[in-house]
Design a protein around this motif. Structure first.
Motif, short mmCIF file in Angstrom:
data_model
loop_
_atom_site.label_atom_id
_atom_site.label_comp_id
_atom_site.label_asym_id
_atom_site.label_seq_id
_atom_site.Cartn_x
_atom_site.Cartn_y
_atom_site.Cartn_z
N UNK A 6 38.24 8.67 10.61
CA UNK A 6 38.83 7.39 11.01
C UNK A 6 38.22 6.25 10.18
N UNK A 7 38.99 5.18 10.02
CA UNK A 7 38.47 4.04 9.27
C UNK A 7 37.43 3.32 10.12
N UNK A 13 32.00 -2.23 9.29
CA UNK A 13 32.19 -2.79 7.95
C UNK A 13 31.17 -3.89 7.65
N UNK A 14 30.95 -4.76 8.62
CA UNK A 14 29.97 -5.84 8.43
C UNK A 14 28.59 -5.28 8.13
N UNK A 20 30.01 -8.20 0.66
CA UNK A 20 31.45 -8.37 0.47
C UNK A 20 32.08 -9.01 1.71
N UNK A 21 31.65 -8.56 2.86
CA UNK A 21 32.18 -9.11 4.09
C UNK A 21 31.93 -10.61 4.16
N UNK A 22 30.70 -11.05 3.85
CA UNK A 22 30.38 -12.47 3.91
C UNK A 22 31.15 -13.28 2.86
N UNK A 39 42.22 -2.73 11.70
CA UNK A 39 41.18 -1.72 11.89
C UNK A 39 41.03 -1.36 13.36
N UNK A 40 40.64 -0.13 13.62
CA UNK A 40 40.43 0.26 15.03
C UNK A 40 39.19 -0.43 15.58
#
Length: 165
Positions: A6-7, A13-14, A20-22, A39-40
């Motif tokens: 699963x994603x 992600x953070x 990249x997230x920031x 996203x789930x």
């Protein structure tokens, strides 16, 4: 199937790619928010509730045991105080901050805690026994008070009158 994995959730992600997230958060927040909605959601851990009733019962047993151990000790007496019971049970913060959630302990503490006068009387008895066993005679009251570290009435009244002037 493209992948059985699963994603990741937004919080995963953070944590995995914080740089990249920031950057996206600061520079293209609208795009990031749209993608995050796709996203789930991560699984949220079920919050465990504290069972204060069980804690209260267990701590009350520990308090009673600690108080009995203090009273039964053959060493120089120690006052049965809230801080001493907290040290011996390892639950000082519960006794100080959560007493409203510990009704059994609160009732028990009323019975177990010693006032200064009660402690001084117990300390005098201990020192009298100790000196009688050591010297074979009952010590004079002035010596007994001095050795026990308890002011006699005369000394206490002199200190009171001195502090008033």
């Amino acid at each position: 199937m493209a992948g059985s994995r699963p994603s990741p959730s937004p919080s995963e992600l953070r944590h995995k790619i914080p740089t990249y997230y920031m950057w996206l958060y600061r520079n293209d927040r609208a795009w990031l928010d749209e993608r995050m909605l796709e996203l789930p959601r991560g699984r949220r851990a079920e919050k465990r509730r504290v069972d204060w009733i069980a804690r209260d019962i267990a701590l009350a047993r520990a308090i009673r045991s600690a108080a009995q151990a203090i009273r039964a000790s053959e060493d120089v007496p120690i006052r049965i105080s809230l801080s001493e019971l907290g040290r011996r049970t390892g639950r000082s913060s519960w006794l100080e901050k959560q007493r409203a959630k510990l009704p059994i302990c609160s009732i028990l503490l009323q019975d177990v805690l010693e006032t200064v006068a009660e402690f001084q009387a117990r300390r005098l008895q201990w020192w009298e026994r100790h000196l009688r066993d050591k010297e074979g005679l009952s010590p004079a009251p002035s010596k007994l008070h001095r050795v026990a570290g308890i002011p006699t009435r005369r000394r206490a009244s002199e200190a009171d009158s001195f502090s008033r002037h």
